[in-house]
Scaffold this motif. Structure first.
Motif, mmCIF file in Angstrom:
data_model
loop_
_atom_site.group_PDB
_atom_site.id
_atom_site.type_symbol
_atom_site.label_atom_id
_atom_site.label_comp_id
_atom_site.label_asym_id
_atom_site.label_seq_id
_atom_site.Cartn_x
_atom_site.Cartn_y
_atom_site.Cartn_z
ATOM 1 N N ILE A 95 0.861 -1.184 0.000
ATOM 2 C CA ILE A 95 0.000 0.000 0.000
ATOM 3 C C ILE A 95 0.893 1.229 0.000
ATOM 4 O O ILE A 95 1.691 1.430 0.908
ATOM 5 C CB ILE A 95 -0.925 0.027 1.224
ATOM 6 C CG1 ILE A 95 -1.804 -1.235 1.269
ATOM 7 C CG2 ILE A 95 -1.800 1.275 1.200
ATOM 8 C CD1 ILE A 95 -2.668 -1.326 2.505
ATOM 9 N N SER A 96 0.778 2.034 -1.018
ATOM 10 C CA SER A 96 1.618 3.228 -1.122
ATOM 11 C C SER A 96 0.772 4.480 -0.910
ATOM 12 O O SER A 96 -0.368 4.560 -1.370
ATOM 13 C CB SER A 96 2.300 3.284 -2.491
ATOM 14 O OG SER A 96 1.343 3.204 -3.527
ATOM 15 N N PHE A 97 1.347 5.447 -0.206
ATOM 16 C CA PHE A 97 0.686 6.732 0.039
ATOM 17 C C PHE A 97 1.510 7.804 -0.663
ATOM 18 O O PHE A 97 2.566 8.201 -0.185
ATOM 19 C CB PHE A 97 0.593 7.005 1.535
ATOM 20 C CG PHE A 97 -0.338 6.074 2.272
ATOM 21 C CD1 PHE A 97 -1.628 6.461 2.579
ATOM 22 C CD2 PHE A 97 0.079 4.797 2.631
ATOM 23 C CE1 PHE A 97 -2.497 5.601 3.234
ATOM 24 C CE2 PHE A 97 -0.778 3.931 3.289
ATOM 25 C CZ PHE A 97 -2.074 4.332 3.593
ATOM 26 N N MET A 98 1.013 8.252 -1.812
ATOM 27 C CA MET A 98 1.789 9.160 -2.660
ATOM 28 C C MET A 98 1.490 10.627 -2.407
ATOM 29 O O MET A 98 2.378 11.470 -2.497
ATOM 30 C CB MET A 98 1.534 8.810 -4.132
ATOM 31 C CG MET A 98 2.071 7.442 -4.524
ATOM 32 S SD MET A 98 1.538 6.921 -6.167
ATOM 33 C CE MET A 98 -0.086 6.254 -5.809
ATOM 34 N N HIS A 99 0.227 10.945 -2.091
ATOM 35 C CA HIS A 99 -0.167 12.330 -1.863
ATOM 36 C C HIS A 99 -1.209 12.375 -0.751
ATOM 37 O O HIS A 99 -1.995 11.430 -0.596
ATOM 38 C CB HIS A 99 -0.756 12.957 -3.136
ATOM 39 C CG HIS A 99 0.182 12.945 -4.301
ATOM 40 N ND1 HIS A 99 1.258 13.808 -4.418
ATOM 41 C CD2 HIS A 99 0.220 12.158 -5.411
ATOM 42 C CE1 HIS A 99 1.902 13.559 -5.534
ATOM 43 N NE2 HIS A 99 1.294 12.557 -6.160
ATOM 44 N N PRO A 100 -1.255 13.456 0.008
ATOM 45 C CA PRO A 100 -2.272 13.571 1.051
ATOM 46 C C PRO A 100 -3.656 13.802 0.453
ATOM 47 O O PRO A 100 -3.799 14.312 -0.658
ATOM 48 C CB PRO A 100 -1.811 14.792 1.865
ATOM 49 C CG PRO A 100 -1.020 15.606 0.900
ATOM 50 C CD PRO A 100 -0.337 14.622 -0.011
ATOM 51 N N VAL A 140 -7.725 15.736 -10.995
ATOM 52 C CA VAL A 140 -7.692 14.343 -10.541
ATOM 53 C C VAL A 140 -6.249 13.912 -10.344
ATOM 54 O O VAL A 140 -5.412 14.084 -11.230
ATOM 55 C CB VAL A 140 -8.390 13.409 -11.555
ATOM 56 C CG1 VAL A 140 -8.415 11.990 -11.026
ATOM 57 C CG2 VAL A 140 -9.799 13.896 -11.845
ATOM 58 N N GLN A 141 -5.954 13.345 -9.178
ATOM 59 C CA GLN A 141 -4.598 12.921 -8.848
ATOM 60 C C GLN A 141 -4.649 11.600 -8.100
ATOM 61 O O GLN A 141 -5.434 11.437 -7.163
ATOM 62 C CB GLN A 141 -3.911 13.988 -7.984
ATOM 63 C CG GLN A 141 -2.445 13.727 -7.701
ATOM 64 C CD GLN A 141 -1.832 14.831 -6.864
ATOM 65 O OE1 GLN A 141 -2.410 15.283 -5.871
ATOM 66 N NE2 GLN A 141 -0.642 15.292 -7.258
ATOM 67 N N THR A 142 -3.838 10.639 -8.538
ATOM 68 C CA THR A 142 -3.769 9.355 -7.840
ATOM 69 C C THR A 142 -3.020 9.525 -6.523
ATOM 70 O O THR A 142 -1.911 10.051 -6.490
ATOM 71 C CB THR A 142 -3.062 8.301 -8.709
ATOM 72 O OG1 THR A 142 -3.808 8.114 -9.913
ATOM 73 C CG2 THR A 142 -2.973 6.967 -7.978
ATOM 74 N N THR A 143 -3.636 9.076 -5.438
ATOM 75 C CA THR A 143 -3.044 9.239 -4.114
ATOM 76 C C THR A 143 -2.567 7.931 -3.504
ATOM 77 O O THR A 143 -1.594 7.908 -2.759
ATOM 78 C CB THR A 143 -4.050 9.887 -3.154
ATOM 79 O OG1 THR A 143 -5.209 9.038 -3.033
ATOM 80 C CG2 THR A 143 -4.489 11.244 -3.665
#
Length: 467
Positions: free
Chosen positions: A363-368, A406-409
């Motif tokens: 599980i990756s957390f790329m952006h808040p 839209v941004q992948t988070t």
């Protein structure tokens, strides 16, 4: 090295032993013996233990809020924490800490009342695993608080730190059929590795049932320390090995750190598929293309198969302030719960029955995710093998005030098990082909059939490469 079971469910990779030919990899379709249920306590893996108890998770949350100086009440503009920046120490001023220093246990008191149980029960009367993932994220924050100690911090001054989830390496689930919704659940863990501002945390979940503890989950989180305003990295206490057990745990953690870097570089989203994986992709193309047909766009679906583009579910969510932190961004645990629950829905629809969660990985957390945005979650079935299904769930944030709306988070990978052989999911586009190969890797890793290959088995000369 753990060897793959012969002719495994992961479709054992074998190569030709002919010295005059290039290596060729074959996916064997034979069914393997069942993957055995593991018990974390019986794995003989090194474990840190202590008698320290922090109470219930609800009590721990209150302590975290007090130590962080978080006020009750929502404000569209978060309360300033700039005054805490002057209390951030230098790395060399922080005393070392051992794994035992951060080790503790908390209780989810499911046996206390029906009111508490309602928070953790699903429609089938079983424990909500998405809720458990949410609680693990909060427990990981608590372990960070226990590890970070600032000797020079004046009394009464809140901890000038913010702890965020960077990634969840792997969460294994076992004995879920024995998990009871009316018995207390114990969560324990400790820091297992530290960098300058990041720390790996090992978490165990177990439950007392019928007079004995049953292991349920082992999870590995990677957390990052940020400054009071969440605008930069913050130093943490170095980890000091306390005994031989802690030394072994630290060595394993360092190996995982190296493997994370290798896996990221080797991702199909960063580098081309391997040679045998390209063979798999070509074989799928042959199987789904009409014989003697020259139409570039026409594809046919083989029997007992489904298109990947039809095997997805999506939902839109408006995050609310109750799930925020001091910076008005959404807790990682909330995102994990939502991802687990939509993935369960998609897996249930694909199976036509109730799936059993086997593993959550990478599980990756790329952006808040800010509280004033909208969250879109889409669960894709990207790979199937026998009675296993691999899902990739993508979280995207919709910010109507941003140029890039839209941004992948986040990206979540979940492996489910069924009680029957499943239809095979097949890709149509090249992009879906990459997802298919990526999902295959995730499934094999979830079943502990990767990353290392076994010794080669001979391939007969007349055999062709197939899926």
């Amino acid at each position: 090295m753990q060897r793959m079971v012969a002719y495994g469910l992961g479709r054992l990779l074998v190569r030709s032993n002919r010295p005059s030919t290039r290596r060729k990899w074959l996916l064997n379709k034979s069914c393997c013996a069942a993957v055995s249920t593991r018990n974390f306590a019986q794995n003989k893996e090194p474990k840190v233990t202590s008698d320290h108890r922090s109470g219930t998770l609800e009590e721990v949350i209150q302590i975290i809020q007090e130590q962080s100086g978080v006020d009750v009440g929502y404000h569209t503009i978060p309360k300033s924490r700039d005054h805490l920046l002057k209390h951030q120490p230098k790395h060399e001023d922080l005393p070392p800490r051992t794994m035992l220093d951060s080790h503790t246990r908390v209780i989810l008191p499911l046996s206390a009342s029906e009111l508490i149980r309602e928070r953790y029960v699903n429609h089938l009367g079983r424990v909500r695993l998405g809720r458990i993932m949410e609680e693990l994220d909060m427990f990981a924050v608590w372990i960070c608080h226990r590890h970070v100690k600032l000797p020079a911090l004046p009394k009464g001054v809140p901890l000038p730190y913010t702890f965020v989830t960077l990634l969840v390496d792997k969460v294994d689930f076992i004995n879920l059929e024995r998990l009871q919704v009316n018995q207390d659940i114990e969560i324990s863990g400790h820091v297992s590795w530290t960098g300058r501002s990041s720390m790996e945390i090992i978490i165990y979940v177990r439950q007392m049932a019928h007079g004995e503890y049953i292991d349920v989950t082992k999870a590995i989180f990677v957390m990052v320390a940020r400054n009071a305003t969440n605008t930069g990295a913050a130093p943490i206490n170095p980890l000091q090995v306390g005994d031989e057990t802690e030394s072994l745990i630290q060595q394993q953690a360092e190996k995982r750190q190296k493997m994370r870097r290798i896996t990221a570089q080797d991702s199909v989203f960063n580098s081309p598929p391997r040679e045998y994986e390209q063979t798999i992709m070509y074989d799928i193309l042959k199987r789904t293309t009409p014989l003697n047909g020259m139409d570039l766009n026409k594809r046919v679906l083989p029997p007992k198969c489904r298109w990947m583009e039809d095997s997805l579910q999506t939902t839109m969510i408006a995050p609310f302030p109750e799930n925020r932190n001091a910076q008005n961004t959404i807790f990682g645990g909330y995102l994990m719960r939502q991802a687990v629950e939509i993935s369960f829905i998609m897996a249930s629809i694909y199976l036509g029955d109730r799936p059993i969660l086997k593993c959550i990985s990478d599980i990756s957390f790329m952006h808040p995710v800010h509280v004033n945005t909208f969250l879109q979650l889409t669960a894709h079935v990207v790979y199937t093998a026998k009675n296993y299904v691999q899902l990739m769930t993508v979280a995207q944030v919709w910010d109507l005030k941003s140029v890039d709306k839209v941004q992948t988070t986040n990206v979540f990978y979940l492996t489910y098990r069924a009680d029957k052989v499943l239809d095979e999911v097949l890709p149509r586009s090249y992009r879906e082909m990459l997802w298919h190969i990526h999902g295959r890797r995730k499934l094999l890793a979830a079943l502990d059939l990767q990353p290392e290959y076994p010794d080669p088995l001979p391939v007969k000369k007349e055999q062709n490469i197939s899926t």
